[in-house]
Design an enzyme around this catalytic site. Sequence first.
Site, PDB file in Angstrom:
ATOM      1  N   GLU B 115       0.815  -1.218   0.000  1.00 23.75           N
ATOM      2  CA  GLU B 115       0.000   0.000   0.000  1.00 23.75           C
ATOM      3  C   GLU B 115       0.849   1.269   0.000  1.00 23.75           C
ATOM      4  O   GLU B 115       0.513   2.252  -0.654  1.00 23.75           O
ATOM      5  CB  GLU B 115      -0.965   0.003   1.187  1.00 23.75           C
ATOM      6  CG  GLU B 115      -2.111  -1.002   1.063  1.00 23.75           C
ATOM      7  CD  GLU B 115      -1.703  -2.443   1.344  1.00 23.75           C
ATOM      8  OE1 GLU B 115      -0.582  -2.665   1.865  1.00 23.75           O
ATOM      9  OE2 GLU B 115      -2.492  -3.362   1.043  1.00 23.75           O
ATOM     10  N   HIS B 185     -12.183  -6.312   7.671  1.00 23.32           N
ATOM     11  CA  HIS B 185     -12.894  -6.048   6.415  1.00 23.32           C
ATOM     12  C   HIS B 185     -14.135  -5.213   6.685  1.00 23.32           C
ATOM     13  O   HIS B 185     -15.138  -5.333   5.998  1.00 23.32           O
ATOM     14  CB  HIS B 185     -13.297  -7.358   5.715  1.00 23.32           C
ATOM     15  CG  HIS B 185     -12.128  -8.180   5.282  1.00 23.32           C
ATOM     16  ND1 HIS B 185     -11.471  -9.035   6.119  1.00 23.32           N
ATOM     17  CD2 HIS B 185     -11.469  -8.240   4.088  1.00 23.32           C
ATOM     18  CE1 HIS B 185     -10.467  -9.617   5.477  1.00 23.32           C
ATOM     19  NE2 HIS B 185     -10.446  -9.151   4.240  1.00 23.32           N
TER      20      HIS B 185
END
Lengths: 477, 380
Positions: B115, B185
């Site tokens: 990322e 999530h």
Amino acid sequence: MPYHIGARRAVMKSLLQSVRSNVREASTRNKCSWAGLGWPASQNAMERRYSMTSTSFLSARRYLGSQVDHPKRQQQTEAHEKDFLHFPGAKTTFTFSLEYIKEISEDPVPCYRLLNDHGDPIDGAELPEIEQSLGVKMYETMAILQTMDNLYYEAQRQGRISFYVTSIGEEAINVASAAALSSDDLIFPQYREQGVLLWRGFTLKDFASQCFANDEDSGKGRQMPVHYGSKKLNYITVSSTVGTQLPHAVGAAYSLKMAKEEACTVAYFGDGGTSEGDFHAAMNFASVLEVPVLFICRNNGWAISTPASDQYRSDGVVVKGQAYGIRSFRVDGNDTLAMYSCVQAARKMAIEESRPILIEALTYRIGHHTTSDDSSKYRSITEMERWKSLRDPVIRFRKWLEGNAWWDEVAERRLRATARNEVITTMVRAEILKKPPLSDLFKDVYDSVPVHLQEQEAYVRSTVTRHPKDHPSDVPL
Amino acid sequence: MAFFARASPSQAIRRLKDQSQFLNRLLCSCGWQNRSIATAVDDAKASVHSSVESGGKKRINLCSAINDALYIALDSDPRSYVFGEDVGFGGVFRCTTGLADTFGKHRVFNTPLCEQGIVGFGIGLAAMGNRAVAEIQFADYIFPAFDQIVNEAAKFRYRSGNLFNCGGLTIRTPYGAVGHGALYHSQSPEAYFCHVPGLKVVIPRSPTQAKGLLLAAIRDPNPVIFFEPKWLYRLSVEDVPEGDYTLPLSQAEVIREGGDITLVGWGAQLAIMEEACVEASKEGISCELIDLRTLLPWDKEIVEASVNKTGRLLVSHEAPITGGFGAEIAASITERCFLRLESPVARVCGLDTPFPLVFEPFYMPTKNKILDAIKASVNF
């Protein structure tokens, strides 16, 4: 259970099923050729875009079919498999003995150098073609850099500026690399590369304006000293964070590649920076995306007080390149000619082959980390003196110039006197100039000043009016 | 099966007339009121039928609306790029489906799984004058890029005195609860980024909003983090205008008018808040619902005006209550509307725990929690 939670679960379940099947499709697709597996030719772009849930166009059956369709290829594959093992992550041979890769090679990667410690060409070395004017300009820039660094260091000690970073000991890396690059190449510096800027034409006045944060500072007085930047000179503004500029250089290099420009990006960093995640991210991205970027590591052996032995256990930094599939050089960073020759070759490869290159320039940080640091607390004065007297890159290059009869004591005295005079003059002038106006505090957070910052500006102005003595008088309101 | 109240056509038309002469606002309001939420089973159908056109509009879900916006962004500017983990094959949520085929693998591509690399690369690409649309696969995984976002993207313009900027950078990332996402999530990390001068933070509530706001974010000359409510990717379906349009950033929108209490939210939570508003109206409480849309810099004026009218404020978000963006809204509105407030500002938010799998129904700021808070506020 509240209604919407149940609904969410149902939706997510179907979503994840869709994701799983998509991932399966993708892995299937990766194993086989792209040809023949695209969208049906009759399908137009609009239909394609909205046929997201359609799964018929790719399937495991189709993959098998492509194998059966090509018996010749199948035979070849079987033959190969006697020697090679095909894994999705690697194509490799096999061995029945349990072997490992040594953690470090017994033979360290040699260091490319052209001049010995006395400035004499090494026997058999092929020197780069450097004309007198270029050689002299390189030397002059190194000497001015040294003079500037010494005087600004003193100015900080006298309390005239808040902070400074010298590049003493690393003048050759700075100037020789800059000389080997084109001015179109975009620099992503760490903070010890002021020599690159000096080479490109950043004036002593520009340096002074930034260090004194006056209203002529193009950075508008917002950053600590030595955080230079220049749009005109393709030098991205310095950030104090370590290594963060490396992925930026990769992204910018991707842009150069797409625009088919004959230029590369150049990221400078130190040995400490190679421990940052951004270093590894940048190396891997650059390799995978095949972009023209030079990673120039100034390995000076010290990250503030941390010696290289506490930083890594590899054979320096150069060996890290191969792990990422990046071509790498190790060069004597105190040898101006070697540095020039290496960067010149690396730049050519990077641009012509659109590939990243890692250069580990071995050197020694003769100065302290910054003016906030006293390195005698963690390393011996003898060590520092030895490098200063025996391995100084500026003296070494000067000896080579003198050997060519391109330089002498008279020129040296004249250059040093002029440089000293100019640095002091610009410094004195910069010191008395006003600071940037208060409105600059609120500009450039965004492209235009949003409402909440307009309100905060009004609030600050009213505070200053009520309490003028709380605020510096040299900032125009 | 619809669990959002559908306004009757006449009600909807009346509301449309009442609300605004501005086309943007009209479109959003229309989309919201007419939106029916399909079930998971209907979801696939909705997607397949997403290309059915109806008078300049197309009935599509939020995922397709994102895809549509990215298509337009890539089509309208040859110097725009879309990239991230698994983006090449269409992304794990399928938002980038077909884009690599149409625009080529040099403009729509996979990146290594990293990322900080994705965002750092995007900053460099944007600094060269390109539009870089980076995808972080889940908002839960944005934190390795935190330094690049906070210290680099947000400060790129300021620290250079406007010599350089990375305003072409947009970071898209799916956020929020989905029913079984658990700790990693489900998160809503918007508040971290609202603390960073130089960033814009945008969260859409519906397909029409998602398309218009994403195009605005991509074209905005500042780095933008665009959180996508992944719960609504397939669930939220509405008639979305075809072609190129943008919706204004930093402008909130009143999506339901009322006189007793102001409710402020964003993204997926607005659907829950809408349900609570409907329930409350059955008990004679008239709620005004505001979609903040952009959280940084946010539209204080519209919230202030509403609270000056209603005298009460409730803020709701999925993120944990402590340090959530609701606290910022509560403080700002208390400063501005102190004498007008008739009850304490209410916050109905996630709990101060990590996101818990089996306990999600307890954790969530549910319709009935909101309804209770509305009643408590009105009866204070």
